[in-house]
Design a protein around this motif. Structure first.
Motif, PDB file in Angstrom:
ATOM      1  N   ASP A   1       0.820  -1.215   0.000  1.00  0.00           N
ATOM      2  CA  ASP A   1       0.000   0.000   0.000  1.00  0.00           C
ATOM      3  C   ASP A   1       0.851   1.261   0.000  1.00  0.00           C
ATOM      4  OD1 ASP A   1      -2.177  -1.577   0.005  1.00  0.00           O
ATOM      5  OD2 ASP A   1      -2.719  -1.284   2.095  1.00  0.00           O
ATOM      6  N   ARG A   2       1.972   1.208   0.722  1.00  0.00           N
ATOM      7  CA  ARG A   2       2.773   2.425   0.842  1.00  0.00           C
ATOM      8  C   ARG A   2       3.635   2.658  -0.402  1.00  0.00           C
ATOM      9  NH1 ARG A   2       7.074   2.740   5.638  1.00  0.00           N
ATOM     10  NH2 ARG A   2       8.482   1.866   4.106  1.00  0.00           N
ATOM     11  N   GLU A   3       4.282   1.592  -0.899  1.00  0.00           N
ATOM     12  CA  GLU A   3       5.300   1.794  -1.924  1.00  0.00           C
ATOM     13  C   GLU A   3       4.847   1.422  -3.330  1.00  0.00           C
ATOM     14  OE1 GLU A   3       9.073   1.637  -0.856  1.00  0.00           O
ATOM     15  OE2 GLU A   3       8.679   1.799   1.277  1.00  0.00           O
TER      16      GLU A   3
ATOM     17  N   GLY B   1       7.255  11.043   9.143  1.00  0.00           N
ATOM     18  CA  GLY B   1       6.782  11.194   7.761  1.00  0.00           C
ATOM     19  C   GLY B   1       6.918   9.934   6.933  1.00  0.00           C
ATOM     20  N   MET B   2       6.698   8.787   7.566  1.00  0.00           N
ATOM     21  CA  MET B   2       6.903   7.526   6.863  1.00  0.00           C
ATOM     22  C   MET B   2       5.646   6.962   6.210  1.00  0.00           C
ATOM     23  SD  MET B   2      10.066   6.765   7.066  1.00  0.00           S
ATOM     24  CE  MET B   2      10.086   5.045   6.617  1.00  0.00           C
ATOM     25  N   ILE B   3       4.509   7.606   6.431  1.00  0.00           N
ATOM     26  CA  ILE B   3       3.256   7.026   5.914  1.00  0.00           C
ATOM     27  C   ILE B   3       3.237   7.028   4.384  1.00  0.00           C
ATOM     28  CG2 ILE B   3       0.717   7.191   5.977  1.00  0.00           C
ATOM     29  CD1 ILE B   3       2.051   6.499   8.671  1.00  0.00           C
ATOM     30  N   ASP B   4       3.854   8.035   3.775  1.00  0.00           N
ATOM     31  CA  ASP B   4       3.894   8.059   2.315  1.00  0.00           C
ATOM     32  C   ASP B   4       5.322   7.983   1.787  1.00  0.00           C
ATOM     33  OD1 ASP B   4       4.675  10.489   3.154  1.00  0.00           O
ATOM     34  OD2 ASP B   4       3.503  11.651   1.726  1.00  0.00           O
ATOM     35  N   ALA B   5       6.197   7.355   2.586  1.00  0.00           N
ATOM     36  CA  ALA B   5       7.603   7.260   2.165  1.00  0.00           C
ATOM     37  C   ALA B   5       7.760   6.220   1.059  1.00  0.00           C
ATOM     38  CB  ALA B   5       8.474   6.880   3.355  1.00  0.00           C
TER      39      ALA B   5
END
Lengths: 283, 281
Positions: A88-90, A275-279
């Motif tokens: 989901d993130r990457e 700030g890792m949720i959209d990293a």
């Protein structure tokens, strides 16, 4: 509460199933679903046949085969939750949208784990059928304690899902090459859980690690349910009754549930702060 | 006051090739230094997984050389994973992240970019292979009986050349796939560990299957290395080391040439049709 559960769990399970299965036609999906587990069990069958003269009647053979077959669930469910975060993130870059939606992330991860459980079940069933038909695994459906089997399976899967949430939450704050975290952890726990060899083979100082893991008791219960008296050939857990094994597994499941809750709160806060949720870590 | 502007002539040929490799390896190497958690996940945990197979052999009372076979197989998984994830599937990932168009527009070779990616990931690969070999050897008392260092070096180099040639060839094929690329990469792990005999002698398959499996460079590479490194290796070998070296040489040439041909073909196709960078495919 129920509303949050239903709008987090069911769409997540359905989404997970779609991601896992709709990239190709059903035949190819089935072929890919079984390629990995069948290959991993074949590695063990050939290792056994290259060395042992005892054949499939030896108790260690069915011990290895069944342990490996059911360990598929560990990789799928536990590593799957971690993978869902990364997917989901990457890959789809949708985690940020899921975060701002009115859903519960841990329940969402549970739902994704259920999808992986479904694909895992296909692989486990095919591995078991192949074992009986082609590799001489002694299995008699009439001799199976089915209630015990399903009870142990359900409890084990819940526990694995909690472990998946712990690793998935941890994955949230890993920036560099996090793709193998879940699978590497599952592969490492393969050593300590007595999945493919009795714990008594391990050095004495390493055995306590195995006794702390839910998979150890879970796989023992599964073997006892499927093989009956044949499962008692190895002394590691023979002193425990079935009820005691269930009790221990239940306690560990509760323990992992609490740790999963705390871990999610902690890693979620850190991921938001850093700030890792959209990293993205692909470089 | 006059300003002196010096312009460097653009690199061509092998200079451009080498600079491209360095340029693509650089961000990967530097990125790995920013967070050291990968060392734990990519070296220690795979070592534990390898140890699991060692204890399977212990449980069935296998001869000690089989423990060495597992350690070697575990170490070689690092190279296969590097080929699959850091090379073969990379152009697909670059397409997903939007970089592929830039790579194809740039005047450098796609082979150099792929080599740079693989070399950038080589730090983790070598560390993983080294940890598994050293710790496995020390903890399980593996004894080696190397019969020819020269042949061992030749086998390793040829295996790597053929393997990375195969990786580049796969990279071009991965460009044709969409979401299934991920599934294919995953499906190329355990099945290849099995077919190539990572944890048992490939001779166990019988001649015909072992011969078919030899199309994968690691099959013959590991078989030859086992024959050269372990006392019981020659008795469990599939073909003689000399024959395996000859076949590996052919595989290396064929895979590298095929990779060059296919990558050029893909590049042409990208320019002509403008479709390879389309993420909807």
């Amino acid at each position: 509460m129920f509303k949050t559960f239903s709008r987090s769990f069911f769409p997540a399970a359905w989404l997970g199933w779609q991601i896992e299965s709709n990239w190709t036609d059903p035949f190819l999906f089935l072929a890919f679903s079984i390629a990995k587990p069948i290959a991993s069990v074949l590695i063990l069958v050939f290792m056994y046949n290259a060395v042992s003269q005892a054949g499939p009647d030896s108790p260690i053979y069915s011990y290895i085969y069944l342990g490996n077959a059911f360990y598929i669930y560990v990789t799928e469910v536990m590593a799957g939750a971690s993978f869902s975060i990364l997917d989901d993130r990457e890959r789809y870059r949708s985690l940020k949208y899921i975060y701002i939606a009115p859903v519960s992330i841990p329940i969402y991860l549970f739902g994704r784990a259920v999808a992986r459980f479904t694909t895992g079940t296909i692989a486990v069933v095919i591995t078991l059928v192949a074992g009986v038909l082609f590799f001489g695994v002694p299995f008699n459906p009439l001799g199976v304690d089915w209630p015990m089997f399903f009870a142990a399976l359900a409890l084990g899967i819940v526990c694995l899902a909690f472990m998946g949430i712990i690793i998935g939450s941890w994955t949230l704050i890993i920036r560099t090459e996090p793709w193998f975290v879940g699978e590497a952890t599952a592969a490492a726990l393969y050593l300590f859980s007595g999945a493919v060899f009795p714990l008594s083979i391990l050095p004495v100082w390493l055995q306590p690690v195995g006794f702390l893991l839910p998979m150890t008791y879970w796989l023992e219960l599964i073997r006892r349910a499927l093989l009956g008296p044949g499962a008692a050939a190895f002394p590691t857990l023979s002193a425990f009754s079935n009820a005691e094994l269930f009790g221990i597994l239940m306690l560990i499941a509760v323990g992992f549930g609490i740790v999963a809750f705390v871990a999610y709160r902690y890693f979620d806060r850190r991921a938001r702060e850093e700030g890792m949720i959209d990293a993205q870590s692909n470089f | 006051m006059s300003t002196l502007i010096t312009t460097r002539p653009p690199d061509r040929g092998w200079r451009l090739f080498v600079r491209t490799i360095v340029a693509r390896a650089y961000p990967r190497v530097i990125g790995q230094q920013r967070e050291k958690a990968w060392i734990f996940f990519e070296t220690f945990l795979p070592f534990l997984a390898t140890v699991g197979y060692i204890y399977v052999y212990r449980a069935i009372q296998a001869p000690e050389d089989y423990i060495g076979f597992v350690v070697m197989g575990g170490a070689m998984t690092a190279f296969w994973l590097n080929v699959i994830w850091a090379m073969a599937s990379q152009l697909y990932w670059e397409k997903e992240s939007g970089n592929l168009a830039l790579y194809i527009m740039a005047p450098n070779s796609l082979m150099a970019i792929l080599l740079g990616m693989a070399l950038g990931g080589m730090l983790a690969t070598c560390l993983r292979a080294l940890v598994i070999t050293v710790l496995g050897t020390l903890l399980f008392g593996i004894s080696f009986a190397v019969s020819s260092y020269f042949q061992l070096f030749a086998v390793f180099v040829l295996t790597m050349a053929a393997l990375y040639g195969l990786g580049m060839l796969l990279a071009s094929l991965f460009l044709l796939w969409g979401r299934e690329a991920w599934q294919i990469a995953t499906a190329l792990q355990e099945p290849v560990y099995f077919i190539s005999g990572f944890y048992f002698p490939v001779k166990s398959f019988g001649f015909a299957v072992a011969l078919a499996a030899s199309v994968l460079p690691l099959t013959l590479g590991m078989d030859a290395m086992r024959q050269l490194v372990f006392a019981s290796g020659p008795s469990l070998g599939f073909l003689s080391v000399e024959v395996e070296i000859a076949i590996l040489s052919v595989l290396a040439v064929v895979f590298i040439a095929a990779a060059k041909f296919w990558l050029d073909f893909m590049e042409r196709k990208a320019i002509e049709e403008g479709t390879l960078t389309d993420r909807r495919r």
